[in-house]
Design a protein around this motif. Structure first.
Motif, PDB file in Angstrom:
ATOM      1  N   ARG A 183      64.692  38.748  20.812  1.00 59.79           N
ATOM      2  CA  ARG A 183      64.151  38.130  22.028  1.00 59.79           C
ATOM      3  C   ARG A 183      62.630  38.091  21.948  1.00 59.79           C
ATOM      4  NH1 ARG A 183      68.376  35.784  24.931  1.00 59.79           N
ATOM      5  NH2 ARG A 183      70.156  37.219  24.952  1.00 59.79           N
ATOM      6  N   VAL A 197      60.130  39.873  28.127  1.00 58.66           N
ATOM      7  CA  VAL A 197      60.787  38.835  27.336  1.00 58.66           C
ATOM      8  C   VAL A 197      60.433  37.499  27.961  1.00 58.66           C
ATOM      9  CG1 VAL A 197      63.016  37.836  26.693  1.00 58.66           C
ATOM     10  CG2 VAL A 197      62.663  40.310  26.528  1.00 58.66           C
ATOM     11  N   GLU A 199      59.999  33.106  27.116  1.00 55.69           N
ATOM     12  CA  GLU A 199      60.384  32.019  26.207  1.00 55.69           C
ATOM     13  C   GLU A 199      59.278  31.650  25.232  1.00 55.69           C
ATOM     14  OE1 GLU A 199      61.924  28.560  28.070  1.00 55.69           O
ATOM     15  OE2 GLU A 199      63.611  29.595  29.036  1.00 55.69           O
ATOM     16  N   HIS A 235      62.759  45.523  24.949  1.00 53.81           N
ATOM     17  CA  HIS A 235      64.074  45.021  24.551  1.00 53.81           C
ATOM     18  C   HIS A 235      65.208  45.803  25.208  1.00 53.81           C
ATOM     19  CE1 HIS A 235      63.152  42.535  20.652  1.00 53.81           C
ATOM     20  NE2 HIS A 235      63.019  41.833  21.758  1.00 53.81           N
ATOM     21  N   TYR A 238      65.357  44.975  28.898  1.00 56.20           N
ATOM     22  CA  TYR A 238      65.889  43.628  29.088  1.00 56.20           C
ATOM     23  C   TYR A 238      67.406  43.608  28.963  1.00 56.20           C
ATOM     24  CZ  TYR A 238      66.682  38.630  28.356  1.00 56.20           C
ATOM     25  OH  TYR A 238      67.145  37.335  28.466  1.00 56.20           O
TER      26      TYR A 238
END
Length: 297
Positions: A183, A197, A199, A235, A238
Motif C-alpha cells: 500500500r 496510506v 493513493e 500498514h 491500515y
C-alpha cells in the motif's frame, strides 16, 4: 591505517583512474574526489591524481580512514555493541532513546553513546548512520565507520541487498498467517509527522508472518522491502491491527500494558561493505515486549 585494495583488470588498461573507479568499481564520485583531495589515493604504493592512467595488473589503494571531527558530545550510555570491525558498527538500541541529537534532544542520544564508545577505544570515526529507528522502537542499527563503508552500505540499500526484520505485537488476528501488504504511503499535510496510506503516496511493501497468536492479539514478524517513515506502523494500522502501545496510529489505550509501541528490529542481514560477505545479526526481544506477550497469553 585501513586500506581498500583493487587489482586493475584488462578493461582498465590506459583508462584514467577516476573513470575506472566510477565505471568498473562502482564507487561514488564524491568518494573518489575526497580520496584524491585527501591524498589517500595511490597506485602501487604511490600517490596519484585522478587523471592518472592505469595499466592492467596495477593495484589501486585507497586509505579509508582519515582525521574527522563531529560536533557531538560523547556520553557513557553503555550502548550494546553487537558487532564491530574497521568498517561497521552494529548496536542494539534500547527503547526511549533518540538516534541523533536534535534541538529538543541535544544529549542522551545513541550518537552521543557511539561517539563515547569510539573515543574510549581510540577510534577517530564519526557517526554515519546507515539506518534509523523511531525513539520508541528498539533494536539493531547500522553505523558506518568511514566514508567508504557508508557509500557501500547505501548502495546495498538502494539495491535491496539489506534485509531488516522486525517483531511486533498487534491487536487482533491477521486474516492470513503469511503475506504482503503493498500500500502506498504518504504525508497528508506538511503540518504533521503522521503518515497514511494515500493513493498518490510512495509504493510501500511490508512482508509479514504470524509467529504466535493469543486470545485477541498476535506476535508478528515483518520484513521491510521498502523503508518509508513509520511504514510498519501505518500498514498494520491500515489493516485494522495496530501495534500495542501505538500512540499515533491506534485508538486503543494500552498504557497499562506497555508504555511504547511494541516494535523491535530484531534481525539484520547485509553484505559486508568491504568484503561482500553476507553477515547476519539478531538480538532478543526486549523485556517489556516479553512481559506483554505473557500478559496476553
Amino acid at each position: 591505517m585501513s586500506i581498500v585494495r583493487y587489482t586493475v583488470t584488462k578493461v582498465g588498461n590506459n583508462v584514467k583512474i577516476r573513470d575506472y573507479m566510477k565505471d568498473e568499481l562502482n564507487l561514488s564520485g564524491r568518494f573518489i574526489r575526497n580520496s584524491a583531495m585527501g591524498q589517500r589515493l595511490m597506485v602501487n604504493g604511490k600517490e596519484v591524481r585522478l587523471r592518472y592512467r592505469l595499466s592492467e595488473g596495477d593495484e589501486i589503494q585507497v586509505k579509508v580512514t582519515k582525521e574527522e571531527n563531529q560536533d557531538i558530545q560523547g556520553e557513557n550510555l553503555n550502548i550494546q555493541v553487537v558487532y564491530e570491525d574497521d568498517d561497521l558498527l552494529i548496536v542494539n538500541k534500547p527503547p526511549f532513546m533518540v538516534v541523533h541529537p536534535t534541538k529538543s534532544h541535544p544529549t542522551g542520544t545513541l550518537a552521543n553513546g557511539v561517539i563515547y564508545h569510539f573515543r574510549e577505544n581510540n577510534d577517530n570515526s564519526i557517526v554515519r548512520l546507515v539506518s534509523r529507528l523511531d525513539r520508541d522502537t528498539s533494536g539493531l542499527i547500522m553505523i558506518a565507520k568511514n566514508q567508504f563503508s557508508h557509500m557501500s552500505l547505501a548502495k546495498s540499500m538502494e539495491q535491496d541487498l539489506i534485509e531488516k526484520s522486525y517483531l511486533a505485537i498487534i491487536h487482533g488476528h491477521l486474516r492470513d498467517k503469511e503475506g504482503t501488504i503493498d500500500r502506498p504511503i504518504g504525508r497528508p499535510t506538511n503540518e504533521t509527522i503522521k503518515r497514511a496510506v494515500l493513493e498518490d503516496g510512495q509504493r510501500s511493501i511490508t512482508h509479514f508472518k504470524v509467529i504466535e497468536e493469543y486470545k485477541d492479539s498476535a506476535l508478528v514478524q515483518l520484513i521491510l522491502e521498502t523503508g518509508r517513515t513509520h511504514q510498519i506502523r501505518v500498514h498494520l494500522s491500515y489493516e485494522g491491527h495496530p501495534i500495542y502501545g501505538e500512540s499515533l496510529y491506534s485508538e486503543f489505550n494500552d498504557e497499562e500494558l506497555i508504555n511504547r509501541q511494541a516494535l523491535h528490529a530484531f534481525r539484520l542481514k547485509l553484505p559486508h561493505p568491504r568484503s561482500g560477505e553476507i553477515l547476519e545479526f539478531q538480538c532478543e526481544m526486549p523485556e517489556d515486549m516479553k512481559k506483554l506477550t505473557e500478559k496476553l497469553k
